[in-house]
Design an enzyme around this catalytic site. Structure first.
Site, PDB file in Angstrom:
ATOM      1  N   ASP A  19       0.818  -1.214   0.000  1.00 47.50           N
ATOM      2  CA  ASP A  19       0.000   0.000   0.000  1.00 47.50           C
ATOM      3  C   ASP A  19       0.855   1.269   0.000  1.00 47.50           C
ATOM      4  O   ASP A  19       1.986   1.261   0.480  1.00 47.50           O
ATOM      5  CB  ASP A  19      -0.912  -0.026   1.234  1.00 47.50           C
ATOM      6  CG  ASP A  19      -2.091   0.917   1.085  1.00 47.50           C
ATOM      7  OD1 ASP A  19      -2.328   1.431  -0.025  1.00 47.50           O
ATOM      8  OD2 ASP A  19      -2.775   1.146   2.093  1.00 47.50           O
ATOM      9  N   GLY A  20       0.271   2.336  -0.535  1.00 45.66           N
ATOM     10  CA  GLY A  20       0.918   3.647  -0.479  1.00 45.66           C
ATOM     11  C   GLY A  20       1.564   4.073  -1.792  1.00 45.66           C
ATOM     12  O   GLY A  20       2.260   5.100  -1.831  1.00 45.66           O
ATOM     13  N   TRP A  24       2.851   7.851  -2.523  1.00 45.42           N
ATOM     14  CA  TRP A  24       4.295   7.982  -2.807  1.00 45.42           C
ATOM     15  C   TRP A  24       4.494   8.823  -4.067  1.00 45.42           C
ATOM     16  O   TRP A  24       5.331   9.733  -4.104  1.00 45.42           O
ATOM     17  CB  TRP A  24       4.892   6.581  -2.980  1.00 45.42           C
ATOM     18  CG  TRP A  24       6.362   6.541  -3.290  1.00 45.42           C
ATOM     19  CD1 TRP A  24       7.394   6.474  -2.393  1.00 45.42           C
ATOM     20  CD2 TRP A  24       6.956   6.559  -4.598  1.00 45.42           C
ATOM     21  NE1 TRP A  24       8.598   6.445  -3.065  1.00 45.42           N
ATOM     22  CE2 TRP A  24       8.364   6.495  -4.415  1.00 45.42           C
ATOM     23  CE3 TRP A  24       6.457   6.616  -5.900  1.00 45.42           C
ATOM     24  CZ2 TRP A  24       9.258   6.486  -5.483  1.00 45.42           C
ATOM     25  CZ3 TRP A  24       7.357   6.611  -6.956  1.00 45.42           C
ATOM     26  CH2 TRP A  24       8.735   6.547  -6.746  1.00 45.42           C
ATOM     27  N   SER A  64      -7.419  -6.072  -6.159  1.00 45.68           N
ATOM     28  CA  SER A  64      -8.599  -6.591  -5.453  1.00 45.68           C
ATOM     29  C   SER A  64      -9.851  -6.468  -6.311  1.00 45.68           C
ATOM     30  O   SER A  64      -9.871  -5.726  -7.306  1.00 45.68           O
ATOM     31  CB  SER A  64      -8.795  -5.826  -4.142  1.00 45.68           C
ATOM     32  OG  SER A  64      -9.353  -4.561  -4.411  1.00 45.68           O
ATOM     33  N   GLU A  66     -12.254  -4.897  -5.551  1.00 43.39           N
ATOM     34  CA  GLU A  66     -12.724  -3.505  -5.406  1.00 43.39           C
ATOM     35  C   GLU A  66     -11.899  -2.529  -6.254  1.00 43.39           C
ATOM     36  O   GLU A  66     -12.337  -1.413  -6.533  1.00 43.39           O
ATOM     37  CB  GLU A  66     -12.659  -3.065  -3.930  1.00 43.39           C
ATOM     38  CG  GLU A  66     -13.756  -3.653  -3.052  1.00 43.39           C
ATOM     39  CD  GLU A  66     -13.635  -5.159  -2.869  1.00 43.39           C
ATOM     40  OE1 GLU A  66     -12.504  -5.644  -2.672  1.00 43.39           O
ATOM     41  OE2 GLU A  66     -14.664  -5.859  -2.966  1.00 43.39           O
ATOM     42  N   ASN A  67     -10.697  -2.950  -6.642  1.00 47.43           N
ATOM     43  CA  ASN A  67      -9.828  -2.040  -7.411  1.00 47.43           C
ATOM     44  C   ASN A  67     -10.367  -1.712  -8.805  1.00 47.43           C
ATOM     45  O   ASN A  67      -9.898  -0.762  -9.449  1.00 47.43           O
ATOM     46  CB  ASN A  67      -8.403  -2.606  -7.539  1.00 47.43           C
ATOM     47  CG  ASN A  67      -7.600  -2.549  -6.255  1.00 47.43           C
ATOM     48  OD1 ASN A  67      -6.718  -3.361  -6.023  1.00 47.43           O
ATOM     49  ND2 ASN A  67      -7.888  -1.586  -5.392  1.00 47.43           N
ATOM     50  N   TRP A  68     -11.381  -2.473  -9.269  1.00 52.55           N
ATOM     51  CA  TRP A  68     -11.988  -2.151 -10.571  1.00 52.55           C
ATOM     52  C   TRP A  68     -12.627  -0.777 -10.558  1.00 52.55           C
ATOM     53  O   TRP A  68     -12.866  -0.189 -11.617  1.00 52.55           O
ATOM     54  CB  TRP A  68     -13.053  -3.192 -10.935  1.00 52.55           C
ATOM     55  CG  TRP A  68     -12.496  -4.552 -11.206  1.00 52.55           C
ATOM     56  CD1 TRP A  68     -12.581  -5.640 -10.382  1.00 52.55           C
ATOM     57  CD2 TRP A  68     -11.772  -4.981 -12.365  1.00 52.55           C
ATOM     58  NE1 TRP A  68     -11.941  -6.715 -10.959  1.00 52.55           N
ATOM     59  CE2 TRP A  68     -11.447  -6.352 -12.170  1.00 52.55           C
ATOM     60  CE3 TRP A  68     -11.354  -4.355 -13.536  1.00 52.55           C
ATOM     61  CZ2 TRP A  68     -10.737  -7.088 -13.113  1.00 52.55           C
ATOM     62  CZ3 TRP A  68     -10.648  -5.103 -14.474  1.00 52.55           C
ATOM     63  CH2 TRP A  68     -10.348  -6.446 -14.265  1.00 52.55           C
ATOM     64  N   GLU A 202       0.314 -12.806  12.716  1.00 55.12           N
ATOM     65  CA  GLU A 202       0.866 -11.603  13.355  1.00 55.12           C
ATOM     66  C   GLU A 202       0.818 -10.462  12.338  1.00 55.12           C
ATOM     67  O   GLU A 202       1.252 -10.634  11.188  1.00 55.12           O
ATOM     68  CB  GLU A 202       2.323 -11.846  13.793  1.00 55.12           C
ATOM     69  CG  GLU A 202       2.484 -12.948  14.816  1.00 55.12           C
ATOM     70  CD  GLU A 202       1.835 -12.625  16.157  1.00 55.12           C
ATOM     71  OE1 GLU A 202       1.819 -11.436  16.545  1.00 55.12           O
ATOM     72  OE2 GLU A 202       1.336 -13.560  16.816  1.00 55.12           O
TER      73      GLU A 202
HETATM   74  C1  FPP Z   1      -2.097  -0.087  -3.292  1.00 59.29           C
HETATM   75  O1  FPP Z   1      -1.565   1.235  -3.321  1.00 59.29           O
HETATM   76  C2  FPP Z   1      -1.575  -0.866  -4.412  1.00 59.29           C
HETATM   77  C3  FPP Z   1      -2.301  -1.422  -5.417  1.00 59.29           C
HETATM   78  C4  FPP Z   1      -3.760  -1.316  -5.483  1.00 59.29           C
HETATM   79  C5  FPP Z   1      -1.683  -2.130  -6.552  1.00 59.29           C
HETATM   80  C6  FPP Z   1      -0.494  -3.002  -6.274  1.00 59.29           C
HETATM   81  C7  FPP Z   1       0.035  -3.431  -7.595  1.00 59.29           C
HETATM   82  C8  FPP Z   1       1.290  -3.389  -7.979  1.00 59.29           C
HETATM   83  C9  FPP Z   1       2.366  -3.029  -7.066  1.00 59.29           C
HETATM   84  C10 FPP Z   1       1.617  -3.729  -9.409  1.00 59.29           C
HETATM   85  C11 FPP Z   1       2.684  -4.712  -9.554  1.00 59.29           C
HETATM   86  C12 FPP Z   1       2.302  -6.006  -8.969  1.00 59.29           C
HETATM   87  C13 FPP Z   1       2.790  -7.181  -9.366  1.00 59.29           C
HETATM   88  C14 FPP Z   1       2.328  -8.434  -8.693  1.00 59.29           C
HETATM   89  C15 FPP Z   1       3.762  -7.302 -10.445  1.00 59.29           C
HETATM   90  P1  FPP Z   1      -2.529   2.473  -3.572  1.00 59.29           P
HETATM   91  O2  FPP Z   1      -2.565   2.741  -5.019  1.00 59.29           O
HETATM   92  O3  FPP Z   1      -3.873   2.177  -2.974  1.00 59.29           O
HETATM   93  O4  FPP Z   1      -1.807   3.619  -2.806  1.00 59.29           O
HETATM   94  P2  FPP Z   1      -2.514   4.858  -2.061  1.00 59.29           P
HETATM   95  O5  FPP Z   1      -3.280   4.276  -0.900  1.00 59.29           O
HETATM   96  O6  FPP Z   1      -1.360   5.686  -1.628  1.00 59.29           O
HETATM   97  O7  FPP Z   1      -3.399   5.539  -3.069  1.00 59.29           O
END
Ligand code: FPP
Length: 235
Positions: A19-20, A24, A64, A66-68, A202
């Site tokens: 996350d983040g 970032w 996830s 929900e990410n759609w 944990e």
């Molecule tokens: C959460 O950060 C991250 C995601 C929803 C996507 C994670 C996917 C990758 C790192 C792509 C590469 C993965 C693989 C397996 C090759 P966020 O976008 O919710 O961050 P925020 O909370 O700061 O907005």
């Protein structure tokens, strides 16, 4: 004895919520996708360390159910990265003796495109015989969705629902539950990630954003984990 088992003899599975990435990127004046790209790079470095430590299983929450609801641009960009990782980086993963498995709904009726479904099926098949670290990639994964799919499968087969039968019908059937969950970016919640499997895990939360999370941070988390007294409900 390898380095990971020296740290904690029973450590078999680490789960990661990456996350983040968006924050970032935003903090640096970059588009959110730049955060996801940096996230993929930090994941690569981390995977190398997990392999070096001989951690048997590591799971990553990549996308996830929900990410759609994110913008079309972000969803498209994320899938381009995933596609890259499981095609262009595949030889590197194979050279590390990594086995790839995928958690989530990847059926024909899911929202995944035929092309990504084909890519992940081939990545799983071509690494199935590898004997090193198993990477479990949660893609189009939701914990409620997984439990419902498992229960529906058992009901359709007329199998009585028990803790053992349900566990055996999950996407993680046969895989030990995570010993340690690491979530970056300061958020302290599971966001639907492996609700069954994380019951006695944990939980380690760090304010570091995922693109900055590297092997040193992993070792900090492992040192914290080594000090935990895991009782699994016992006194
Ligand atoms: C959460 O950060 C991250 C995601 C929803 C996507 C994670 C996917 C990758 C790192 C792509 C590469 C993965 C693989 C397996 C090759 P966020 O976008 O919710 O961050 P925020 O909370 O700061 O907005």
């Amino acid at each position: 004895m390898n380095e990971a088992t020296k740290i904690q003899p029973k450590l078999k599975h680490i789960a990661f919520i990456m996350d983040g990435n968006g924050r970032w990127a935003t903090r640096q004046g970059l588009p959110r996708l730049a955060g996801h790209k940096a996230a993929m790079e930090s994941m690569q470095a981390l995977v190398e360390e997990l392999v070096r430590l001989q951690v048997p299983y590591a799971s990553f929450y990549a996308f996830s159910t929900e990410n759609w609801s994110r913008s079309v641009e972000e969803v498209t960009g994320l899938f381009a990265l995933l596609e890259h990782y499981f095609t262009k980086e595949l030889d590197r993963l194979k050279a590390q003796n990594i086995r790839l498995q995928f958690l989530g709904d990847h059926t024909e009726n899911s929202r995944l495109s035929p092309s990504i479904r084909k890519i992940i099926a081939e990545a799983a098949a071509s690494t199935a015989g590898n004997t090193g670290t198993t990477l479990l990639i949660a893609l189009n994964y939701g914990g409620h969705d997984e439990l419902v799919r498992a229960a529906q499968g058992l009901a359709a087969a007329g199998t009585p629902i028990t803790p053992a039968s349900l566990e055996g019908a999950l996407d993680t059937a046969g895989i030990p539950n995570p010993d340690l969950l690491i979530r970056t970016s300061g958020e302290q919640r599971l966001s639907g990630f492996m609700p069954w499997q994380l019951a006695y895990t944990e939980l380690y939360f760090t304010p570091t954003f995922w693109p900055d999370f590297g092997p040193t941070h992993l070792h900090e988390a492992l040192a914290w984990y080594a000090g935990r007294d895991r009782r699994f409900g016992k006194a």
